[in-house]
Design a protein around this motif. Structure first.
Motif, PDB file in Angstrom:
ATOM      1  N   TYR A  26       0.630  -1.277   0.014  1.00 39.63           N
ATOM      2  CA  TYR A  26       0.042  -0.072  -0.125  1.00 39.63           C
ATOM      3  C   TYR A  26       0.736   1.449   0.024  1.00 39.63           C
ATOM      4  N   LEU A  27       2.136   1.183   0.596  1.00 45.23           N
ATOM      5  CA  LEU A  27       2.855   2.419   0.870  1.00 45.23           C
ATOM      6  C   LEU A  27       3.412   3.008  -0.407  1.00 45.23           C
ATOM      7  N   LYS A  28       3.131   4.212  -0.676  1.00 38.96           N
ATOM      8  CA  LYS A  28       3.710   4.881  -1.835  1.00 38.96           C
ATOM      9  C   LYS A  28       4.507   5.968  -1.310  1.00 38.96           C
ATOM     10  N   GLU A  29       4.488   6.640  -0.316  1.00 40.58           N
ATOM     11  CA  GLU A  29       5.357   7.571   0.214  1.00 40.58           C
ATOM     12  C   GLU A  29       5.507   7.695   1.452  1.00 40.58           C
ATOM     13  N   LEU A  30       6.529   7.889   2.236  1.00 39.79           N
ATOM     14  CA  LEU A  30       6.665   8.125   3.705  1.00 39.79           C
ATOM     15  C   LEU A  30       7.292   9.527   3.897  1.00 39.79           C
ATOM     16  N   TYR A  31       6.670  10.212   4.642  1.00 33.22           N
ATOM     17  CA  TYR A  31       7.264  11.437   5.048  1.00 33.22           C
ATOM     18  C   TYR A  31       7.673  11.630   6.400  1.00 33.22           C
ATOM     19  N   LEU A  32       8.888  12.116   6.579  1.00 34.88           N
ATOM     20  CA  LEU A  32       9.407  12.052   8.103  1.00 34.88           C
ATOM     21  C   LEU A  32       9.612  13.821   8.313  1.00 34.88           C
ATOM     22  N   TYR A  33       9.058  14.455   9.332  1.00 32.94           N
ATOM     23  CA  TYR A  33       9.445  15.856   9.538  1.00 32.94           C
ATOM     24  C   TYR A  33       9.835  16.024  10.936  1.00 32.94           C
ATOM     25  N   ILE A  34      10.757  16.926  10.961  1.00 31.27           N
ATOM     26  CA  ILE A  34      11.260  17.467  12.287  1.00 31.27           C
ATOM     27  C   ILE A  34      10.821  18.712  12.275  1.00 31.27           C
ATOM     28  N   LEU A  35      10.075  19.049  13.252  1.00 28.46           N
ATOM     29  CA  LEU A  35       9.376  20.470  13.676  1.00 28.46           C
ATOM     30  C   LEU A  35       9.790  20.955  15.016  1.00 28.46           C
TER      31      LEU A  35
END
Length: 406
Positions: free
Chosen positions: A93-102
């Motif tokens: 299912y996974l198309k993209e993974l986003y990892l955010y540093i906020l």
């Protein structure tokens, strides 16, 4: 599927060798690669105590693993996220993974990491070599290890992970520990320098990873972050957002597909990274920078056609210039002038619609240069002096310094 086994496992030579044999073996490799990738990014970017990690090794290249039993907030969060990664990949299912540093207080984005996954389920046998997968995997681990040594304070930092799914995913699907978010964190702001960290293809799964943020803007063009460093991107990697789709942890938008060809690609259909940031039509061909894999307009870089480009020596603007370079802004203005000149040259009329894309400063500059070059008449853009245009093309194309502005 034993998620406990997946979470505790390190990357092995056997797993990499088997990744090109079958789709399922490739999937096992992909799951482990994404977990190790996200884990080691957190290790490099956050000031988590060293005792929370244990070192592993792949083909002589060290990388880190988290210890399973920990009270550290970020480690606990990572293990929760890992369950979602494994489940989404297991189901294809996974198309993209986003990892955010906020920033914790303001939610201001400090850095973003984007993993892209493409599937080739119909491929019965891979033509890709496991040795190439091994080399690319080592490059990825080294690229993460060579990220800026600057670390964010754990006390002032928040981490968020979002998934984008393929089109055929059931509407009600939610991976473990994820939920559909109403307010996506998807970063679609100013153009920033983006680092290409990973480009791995088993023949069954193609995995790419990009990092973006202010820390990369300060990177030197020839930094050894990776053999594919310093990509300056606009919207697909950072992407142009179009149709809304169901997201885990955020309603991220459907992204355009990146074209894998090398040269003469239509700018509206590819992962355009040109610093001009103008949406140009099919006449404006592009080329791919051999260092950063970013697609840029030929005209912006001073070429009238793809045949003029020496792919052995060509590097894009952002692989050869720092933001604090003395000529940085002037050369970006020169790009806009080249766009207008190329538009007149190819369409035999003045491209008013392109001039309107520019800021007031850009329009003023372009019009002043056209007047000096005596290309258009004083009273009408329809009165074009094509002899002077040829001379202007000769002056402004293949000009890589600021002499034109003196």
């Amino acid at each position: 599927m034993s998620t406990k086994t997946e979470i505790s496992a390190a990357l092995t030579n056997l797993q990499v060798q088997n990744s090109t044999k079958t789709f399922n073996l490739s999937k096992q490799f992909a799951k482990r690669l994404l977990r190790i990738g996200t884990l080691n990014i957190l290790y490099r970017r956050l000031d988590i105590p060293e005792e929370e990690f244990t070192q592993a090794n792949f083909a002589g290249t060290p990388y880190m693993l988290f210890k399973r039993k920990s009270t550290n907030t970020f480690i606990k969060y990572f293990h929760s996220v890992s369950m979602g990664i494994i489940d989404a990949l297991e189901k294809d299912y996974l198309k993209e993974l986003y990892l955010y540093i906020l920033k914790k207080d303001t939610k201001e984005l400090q850095e973003k990491y984007n993993f892209k996954v493409k599937y080739n389920k119909d491929n019965e046998k891979s033509t890709d070599k496991s040795s190439d997968v091994k080399v690319a995997t080592i490059e990825f681990l080294k690229a993460i290890a060579n990220l800026s040594p600057k670390k964010f304070s754990s006390n002032d930092t928040e981490i968020s992970v979002e998934f984008l799914f393929n089109d055929d995913v059931p509407k009600d699907y939610q991976p473990p520990n994820f939920e559909n978010a109403k307010n996506p964190l998807y970063f679609d702001a100013e153009v920033q320098r983006v680092i290409n960290l990973c480009d791995i293809n088993t023949g069954f799964h193609k995995i790419k990873c990009y990092g973006s943020g202010l820390v990369f803007n300060d990177s030197k063009p020839n930094s050894v972050v990776s053999s594919r460093t310093d990509l300056h991107m606009d919207s697909d990697d950072i992407e142009t957002v179009e149709n809304q789709t169901e997201k885990s942890n955020a309603d991220l938008s459907e992204a355009r597909t990146v074209d894998e060809d090398n040269i003469s690609i239509i700018s509206t259909d590819i992962n355009l990274t040109c610093p001009c940031v103008w949406d140009l039509d099919d006449v404006y061909q592009t080329t791919k920078c051999p260092r950063c894999f970013g697609f840029v307009h030929l005209a912006c870089h001073g070429y009238l056609s793809a045949e003029d480009v020496d792919q052995q020596t060509f590097l894009c603007f952002h692989c050869t210039h720092r933001i604090d370079d003395e000529d940085y802004e002037n050369l970006k203005l020169l790009m806009k002038l080249r766009i207008i000149l190329f538009g007149i040259y190819t369409k035999r009329q003045f491209p008013i619609e392109l001039l309107e894309l520019g800021s007031m400063e850009e329009r003023k500059f372009i019009l002043s240069r056209l007047e000096i070059l005596k290309i258009v008449g004083n009273d009408s853009f329809s009165d074009i002096n094509y002899e002077n245009l040829k001379e202007a093309i000769a002056q402004t194309f293949n000009t890589q310094n600021s002499q034109f502005f003196q």
